[in-house]
Design an enzyme around this catalytic site. Structure first.
Site, mmCIF file in Angstrom:
data_model
loop_
_atom_site.group_PDB
_atom_site.id
_atom_site.type_symbol
_atom_site.label_atom_id
_atom_site.label_comp_id
_atom_site.label_asym_id
_atom_site.label_seq_id
_atom_site.Cartn_x
_atom_site.Cartn_y
_atom_site.Cartn_z
ATOM 1 N N CYS A 28 0.713 -1.210 -0.095
ATOM 2 C CA CYS A 28 -0.262 -0.043 0.057
ATOM 3 C C CYS A 28 1.031 1.278 -0.052
ATOM 4 O O CYS A 28 1.740 1.450 1.037
ATOM 5 C CB CYS A 28 -0.862 0.095 1.257
ATOM 6 S SG CYS A 28 -1.784 1.557 1.532
ATOM 7 N N TYR A 56 -5.267 6.345 -9.081
ATOM 8 C CA TYR A 56 -6.375 5.814 -8.624
ATOM 9 C C TYR A 56 -7.852 6.249 -9.359
ATOM 10 O O TYR A 56 -8.702 5.379 -9.996
ATOM 11 C CB TYR A 56 -6.754 5.713 -7.030
ATOM 12 C CG TYR A 56 -5.831 5.026 -6.335
ATOM 13 C CD1 TYR A 56 -6.158 3.432 -5.963
ATOM 14 C CD2 TYR A 56 -4.702 5.433 -5.768
ATOM 15 C CE1 TYR A 56 -5.390 2.642 -5.384
ATOM 16 C CE2 TYR A 56 -3.897 4.692 -5.200
ATOM 17 C CZ TYR A 56 -4.237 3.178 -4.808
ATOM 18 O OH TYR A 56 -3.277 2.635 -4.112
#
Length: 328
Positions: free
Chosen positions: A46, A177
């Site tokens: 992450c 994203y």
């Protein structure tokens, strides 16, 4: 697990951070700085969690804040400790990070995200507020920094760092994203174009200076690095951020290699975790769950020649972090 939530225009909408308590030096928040009391839970896959891993390493907080590493592959209960014996975090004694969320709020039914700081005695989640978390490591935990640690959030540069952080978040950190999770052609193209416009802008800024702000590493460099290091392995193909590879952007590629080769950085990067997580968890984007064999990662060790721009990574009187290994 990142939820693919989009609005009526097909634009990805990131969920907020539900738990935003702070750990402060004076303890006015109710959570005082106390070495050994808290555990940082991360995934090496992450980018938001990798910020905390890297800042902890650069500041030498390993002895003050322990760290648990979740499996890069999540299941329906999200982040799990299947990398540890018996599938339990050895300090918290839990199988899933969700258990710490439930201890903090039994009624909570939202997403479970990393990084997360958990109070070890109570087992309660304290915070998952990743933007504030690393700033507090730099400021509230200063008494426990290693000798020679860099000042990643200098008072005199904070306004400039904050402004850059917001631009980088909007168009780059979250921009990849917004491109990858867009559910309409128009939303995708807006995000793609904004991303590369910002990368061009950053290339121009970094063409004549080694670091984003000032003459040494700051929080701004950390936040940009964790996206850049994932760009070619994941975002270029998987998220359709494919105008150029990072390796085709000369200034940013040299800048990223400079950071990667700076003591403390490379040891926090796990390309295997990164690739397996993105390609095997986000099966909406990759139903086959096949992990690509490439790209060739050997280029990260090639000379960058950015030392000619001046500056020193850790500041005039700073020193590199020790070569410690607690990443499994």
């Amino acid at each position: 697990m990142t939820k693919l939530t989009t609005n009526d225009s097909g634009e990805f909408v990131r969920s907020g951070n539900r738990f935003d308590d702070r750990i402060t030096a004076g303890g006015a928040s109710g959570w005082p700085v106390e070495p050994g009391r808290y555990r940082l839970v991360v995934s090496l896959a992450c980018p938001w969690a990798s910020r905390a891993v890297l800042v902890r390493r650069l500041l030498g907080l390993e002895g003050a804040i322990s760290m648990g590493i979740a499996d890069p592959i999540q299941d329906e209960r999200s982040w799990r400790f299947t990398l540890d014996p018996d599938g339990r975090d050895p300090v918290l004694g839990i199988h899933y990070l969700a258990e710490a969320y439930a201890a903090a709020d039994p009624s909570y039914d939202g997403g479970v995200s990393v990084p997360a700081i958990v109070d070890v005695p109570s087992g309660r989640l304290v915070t998952n507020d990743y933007p504030q978390l690393t700033l507090d490591l730099s400021t509230e935990w200063r008494e426990h920094h290693r000798p020679g640690a860099p000042d990643l959030y200098p008072l005199e540069w904070r306004d400039e760092i904050d402004e850059l952080n917001e631009l980088i978040f909007m168009d780059v950190n979250n921009g990849v994203y917004k491109a990858g999770f867009a559910s309409s052609q128009e939303a995708y193209e807006r995000a793609h174009d904004a991303l590369f416009a910002r990368l061009d802008w950053l290339s121009e800024r970094l063409a004549t200076r080694r670091y984003l702000v000032g003459d040494h590493l700051t929080e701004a460099d950390v936040r940009l690095f964790t996206t850049l290091v994932r760009f070619d392995p994941v975002y270029h193909g998987h998220f359709k951020c494919n105008r150029h590879k990072l390796a085709e952007l000369p200034v940013l590629w040299a800048y990223a290699r400079d950071l990667y080769q700076t003591p403390g950085f490379a040891g926090t990067v796990n390309f295997d975790h990164i690739k397996r997580h993105y390609y095997q968890v986000l099966d909406q984007l990759n139903p086959s769950r096949i992990v690509p064999a490439g790209p060739d990662l050997s280029g990260w060790q090639e000379p960058h020649h950015r030392e000619v721009l001046g500056g020193t990574p850790f500041g005039e009187d700073g020193t590199p972090p020790p070569d410690v290994s607690d990443l499994g």
